[in-house]
Design a protein around this motif. Structure first.
Motif, PDB file in Angstrom:
ATOM      1  N   ARG A 173       0.824  -1.217   0.000  1.00  0.00           N
ATOM      2  CA  ARG A 173       0.000   0.000   0.000  1.00  0.00           C
ATOM      3  C   ARG A 173       0.857   1.264   0.000  1.00  0.00           C
ATOM      4  N   ALA A 174       1.970   1.239   0.735  1.00  0.00           N
ATOM      5  CA  ALA A 174       2.858   2.399   0.757  1.00  0.00           C
ATOM      6  C   ALA A 174       3.420   2.669  -0.635  1.00  0.00           C
ATOM      7  N   HIS A 177       0.708   3.899  -2.986  1.00  0.00           N
ATOM      8  CA  HIS A 177       0.422   5.316  -2.753  1.00  0.00           C
ATOM      9  C   HIS A 177       1.351   6.199  -3.588  1.00  0.00           C
ATOM     10  N   ILE A 278       7.765   8.279   1.635  1.00  0.00           N
ATOM     11  CA  ILE A 278       6.884   7.721   2.665  1.00  0.00           C
ATOM     12  C   ILE A 278       7.696   6.803   3.566  1.00  0.00           C
ATOM     13  N   SER A 294       4.820  11.441   5.239  1.00  0.00           N
ATOM     14  CA  SER A 294       3.789  10.408   5.085  1.00  0.00           C
ATOM     15  C   SER A 294       4.359   9.103   5.630  1.00  0.00           C
ATOM     16  N   VAL A 296       3.311   4.871   7.514  1.00  0.00           N
ATOM     17  CA  VAL A 296       2.379   3.766   7.777  1.00  0.00           C
ATOM     18  C   VAL A 296       2.221   3.647   9.285  1.00  0.00           C
ATOM     19  N   GLU A 332      -2.584   1.557   8.579  1.00  0.00           N
ATOM     20  CA  GLU A 332      -3.167   2.460   7.594  1.00  0.00           C
ATOM     21  C   GLU A 332      -2.112   3.428   7.085  1.00  0.00           C
ATOM     22  N   ILE A 333      -2.323   3.919   5.873  1.00  0.00           N
ATOM     23  CA  ILE A 333      -1.432   4.911   5.293  1.00  0.00           C
ATOM     24  C   ILE A 333      -1.829   6.293   5.815  1.00  0.00           C
TER      25      ILE A 333
END
Length: 351
Positions: A173-174, A177, A278, A294, A296, A332-333
């Motif tokens: 997910r990271a 993104h 991130i 940003s 996680v 969650e991000i």
């Protein structure tokens, strides 16, 4: 200055004219002793400065009502929150904690594990050090039915309780993104690959690239031994000196990611317009660096609470003899300015 003699049960027995066994039962609120006598004995014991010998009690019972915590580095925000979760849960149940850190050194971990075992802890919460590949030093606990809960950095093969997050999905997910922000050449700071957390985050990163038909460039993947600030800075310099520098970076922790932001800015690189970044963990530093990082989320406090509860439930025989239970928590991000290229581009157009 001469040390004052410690008051014993025998001193209390002599003072109060009761037998040592009666004193002992009263101090432990045994039902065979009347409330009046119990209160009398406990009052005088307090006035004379009597302290129960918890070490002697642990030798008799082979339990200390103490949970051992063996972690890599106590100064990491994730670990501090993990310890708080364990300690708060343990305290509510009348347990104490002993904290020991290995500083990511295998030999230290072996020594510390032995010290905690000799302290007769009722259970052990462990997050493995960076150097740890062999976990046989934990077998002594299992042999004595002392529960071990591995948290976050867990061994590949060891029959024990585990409290983890879905590192693969988090890594995927990271990376996704960054792809959604328009990044095409995404670098990755990967930790020691014998540890589950870094191995799975890297796998998520790789699969996200492949499923989006983006090149997997080996020169964009840098393994960091300790994921330190200094390593992050040097790795960032290496990436920026490539003929084709990255336009995105996924770091397996926040420390190296914050280092990347500061190093890139010092070289005149615009964050996130030229390099979107991130991290991982949502450490306090993530929200104070400029631009904000940003990251996680990593539910460290919750992981500590669950770990302590597993030990307490095991000790009270609320859990079955099967100790291979795995608890996996969600992440969650958290999107902040360091990776939000779309909004940054829109602001530039307005200006």
């Amino acid at each position: 200055m001469k040390r004052k003699k410690e008051v014993t049960i025998y001193d209390l027995a002599k003072e109060l004219k009761y037998s040592p066994s009666t004193i002992s039962r009263a101090l432990n609120n045994h039902k065979s002793i009347s409330q009046k006598t119990t209160k009398e004995i406990q009052k005088i014991a307090g006035q004379l400065g009597y302290r129960p010998n918890s070490i002697a009690a642990s030798l008799r019972n082979n339990k200390s009502k103490t949970i051992g915590i063996l972690i890599a580095r106590i100064n990491r925000p994730f670990i501090a929150s993990l310890i708080s979760g364990v300690e708060e849960t343990a305290r509510k149940a009348g347990y104490n904690v002993i904290i020991s850190q290995s500083n990511d050194k295998y030999d230290n971990e072996i020594t510390n594990a032995k010290a905690l075992y000799d302290s007769r802890v009722s259970g052990l919460v462990v997050s493995l050090g960076m150097e740890t590949k062999d976990t046989k030093h934990f077998k002594q606990f299992v042999d004595q039915n002392i529960p071990i809960v591995f948290v976050d950095r867990v061994p590949a093969e060891f029959n024990s309780y585990r409290v983890i997050i879905d590192n693969y999905t988090a890594g995927y997910r990271a990376t996704q993104h960054l792809i959604d922000q328009g990044c095409k050449r995404i670098a990755h700071f990967a930790g020691a690959q014998h540890l589950n957390v870094y191995k799975l985050r890297k796998k998520g990163y790789l699969d996200a690239l492949r499923e989006n038909n983006l090149e997997v460039a080996e020169d964009l993947i840098i393994d960091l031994e300790t994921m330190s600030f200094e390593e992050g800075s040097e790795a960032t310099k290496t990436l920026l000196n490539l003929p084709q520098p990255p336009d995105g970076l996924f770091s397996s922790n926040d420390t190296a990611a914050v280092s990347a932001i500061l190093t890139a800015k010092a070289k005149g690189i615009k964050i996130p317009e030229e390099l979107a970044i991130i991290g991982f963990n949502d450490d306090p530093m993530a929200s104070v660096v400029e631009p904000a990082l940003s990251t996680v989320s990593h539910p460290a406090m919750k992981m500590g609470e669950i770990s302590a509860k597993r030990i307490l439930d095991h000790s009270s025989k609320k859990l079955a003899s099967d100790i291979s239970e795995i608890t996996m928590l969600d992440t969650e991000i958290i999107v902040r300015s360091s990776s939000n290229k779309i909004n940054a581009d829109q602001l530039l157009e307005i200006e």
